[in-house]
Design an enzyme around this catalytic site. Sequence first.
Site, PDB file in Angstrom:
ATOM      1  N   ARG A 264     120.531  73.876  65.008  1.00  0.00           N
ATOM      2  CA  ARG A 264     121.052  72.671  66.612  1.00  0.00           C
ATOM      3  C   ARG A 264     119.404  72.146  66.918  1.00  0.00           C
ATOM      4  NH1 ARG A 264     124.337  70.650  71.010  1.00  0.00           N
ATOM      5  NH2 ARG A 264     123.745  72.481  72.361  1.00  0.00           N
ATOM      6  N   ARG A 268     110.497  68.816  65.713  1.00  0.00           N
ATOM      7  CA  ARG A 268     109.737  66.909  65.044  1.00  0.00           C
ATOM      8  C   ARG A 268     108.656  67.705  64.674  1.00  0.00           C
ATOM      9  NH1 ARG A 268     112.843  65.220  69.603  1.00  0.00           N
ATOM     10  NH2 ARG A 268     114.409  64.563  68.656  1.00  0.00           N
ATOM     11  N   ARG A 341     130.433  82.410  79.632  1.00  0.00           N
ATOM     12  CA  ARG A 341     129.017  82.579  80.389  1.00  0.00           C
ATOM     13  C   ARG A 341     129.359  82.287  81.676  1.00  0.00           C
ATOM     14  NH1 ARG A 341     126.170  86.305  80.619  1.00  0.00           N
ATOM     15  NH2 ARG A 341     124.336  85.420  81.425  1.00  0.00           N
ATOM     16  N   ARG A 372     116.551  76.887  84.931  1.00  0.00           N
ATOM     17  CA  ARG A 372     116.255  75.804  84.540  1.00  0.00           C
ATOM     18  C   ARG A 372     115.902  75.505  85.862  1.00  0.00           C
ATOM     19  NH1 ARG A 372     119.761  71.179  81.021  1.00  0.00           N
ATOM     20  NH2 ARG A 372     121.977  72.149  81.858  1.00  0.00           N
ATOM     21  N   GLU A 398     119.906  76.473  88.592  1.00  0.00           N
ATOM     22  CA  GLU A 398     120.436  77.609  87.472  1.00  0.00           C
ATOM     23  C   GLU A 398     120.727  78.656  87.215  1.00  0.00           C
ATOM     24  OE1 GLU A 398     121.584  74.932  84.675  1.00  0.00           O
ATOM     25  OE2 GLU A 398     121.697  72.606  85.644  1.00  0.00           O
ATOM     26  N   TYR A 446     132.500  75.517  72.009  1.00  0.00           N
ATOM     27  CA  TYR A 446     130.969  74.710  72.856  1.00  0.00           C
ATOM     28  C   TYR A 446     131.311  73.439  72.360  1.00  0.00           C
ATOM     29  CZ  TYR A 446     126.727  73.545  74.585  1.00  0.00           C
ATOM     30  OH  TYR A 446     125.729  72.307  74.823  1.00  0.00           O
ATOM     31  N   ASP A 448     129.977  68.700  72.924  1.00  0.00           N
ATOM     32  CA  ASP A 448     129.037  68.263  73.822  1.00  0.00           C
ATOM     33  C   ASP A 448     129.435  67.183  74.158  1.00  0.00           C
ATOM     34  OD1 ASP A 448     126.970  69.227  73.662  1.00  0.00           O
ATOM     35  OD2 ASP A 448     126.226  68.571  71.168  1.00  0.00           O
TER      36      ASP A 448
END
Length: 465
Positions: A264, A268, A341, A372, A398, A446, A448
């Site tokens: 995913r 571009r 995780r 990050r 994080e 997982y 979203d």
Amino acid sequence: MTKHQGENRRYGKSQNLILTWCFFSYMDNGAKSVRFLSSFIILQKFRNPHGCKSETKRQKKKRDDILAEFVYNRGSVSEMKTEKTKETGEQKMKAYDYVVVGAGLYGAVFAREAVKKGKKVLVIDKRPNIAGNVYTEQMEGIHVHKYGAHIFHTNNKKVWDYVTSFAEFNRFTNSPVANYKGELYSLPFNMYTFNKMWGVVTPEEAAAKIEEQRQAAGITEPKNLEEQAISLVGTDIYEKLIKGYTQKQWGRPCTELPSFIIRRLPVRLTFDNNYFNAWYQGIPVGGYTKMVANMLEGIEVELGVDYLEKKEYYDSLGEKIVYTGPIDAYFAYELGTLEYRSVRFETEVLDKPNFQGNAAVNYTDAETPWTRIIEHKWFEFGKDENGQELPKTVISREYSSEWKPGDEPYYPVNDEKNGKLYEEYKKLAEKENDVIFGGRLGEYKYYDMDAVIAAALDMSERELG
């Protein structure tokens, strides 16, 4: 004492018995409710309005029917069900149609839909707050994403219409930056990225460079994450911007991770810096906690309670349980422990208006210990709720780590071993007739945010009709 007075006293006594029953029912189950007072006030309206005038049989029947309907459908113990106890054969009252374990998105959506259908619902959560991992708290006028950055995005109009009925969303667009040893690159991978990496100017040149590196690697059918990444963006971008970050995030070499994790990943041949290919995107104004609070408005919620520690008690309260916690924990890990995780956050307030100039910067080299840094104020364009500039900023570093008991499980490790173990737990779950397993942890999947909401809506439609 006159006949009329006797009738009124008998009616008052009957009413008091109903009120006492409601009150002690709530005392017994320990629910934190203030509905008893409103029940009492409403019941007062059903007192004989004619004072000492005698009721006809028809009036008395109507009054009794109203009381019975109120207690059953509207009172503090509405729609109580009964259960035969095996030992005594006695009828045991159930206070709720559903006890929802988890006040995150899945639990909140299901609870709201159940209440819409007239069901009695109790929501409980182990944490001291609602909203699960999307919980936001205010610091220095900034809505801080306590459990990691969450940017809502979806192509599902039904889901978008649903969430926007509980909150107004701003126009935030996710455009993260990659930092590789001080070199900054655009994410998602686009023409800005390719230009800085290779000096190419046109989409044709970028596509040719990627194909050249794919051919050199000899990849035809990607078998793991590394091969999938190289086939998508070439070896250079994989080595600098994917490999180190991914191995820090998952704690495994990319050759041991399944290819679908990165399928995913947006790539571009344009200058579009929007990370998500989604029609609808943004952050709820006022934070996610406010949005979830609106979903749970009028629904009983108990916080800081561990369902698994008091499972027998909470099972006794509800006709059905909606469980959104870890599926292996529900079964006391009897088949083994599923792997996750976890993420640790170091959050600090800085006495400066701007730390990194962007909401998210990913550190993609293997040597930097954090994955990050999130600068929360930029989710809302650096302004408070009144549109004023904020003089300070809040950042969160994080750190990804392997989950161990006591840690928060974040991401299911969707490899072959864990997939097989989950299927065995799923078979056990299917035998639990009065339990609905849902959400990221309940389904070991997982998700979203939009997918979680869609799944909860789908389940509520199947369950509630």
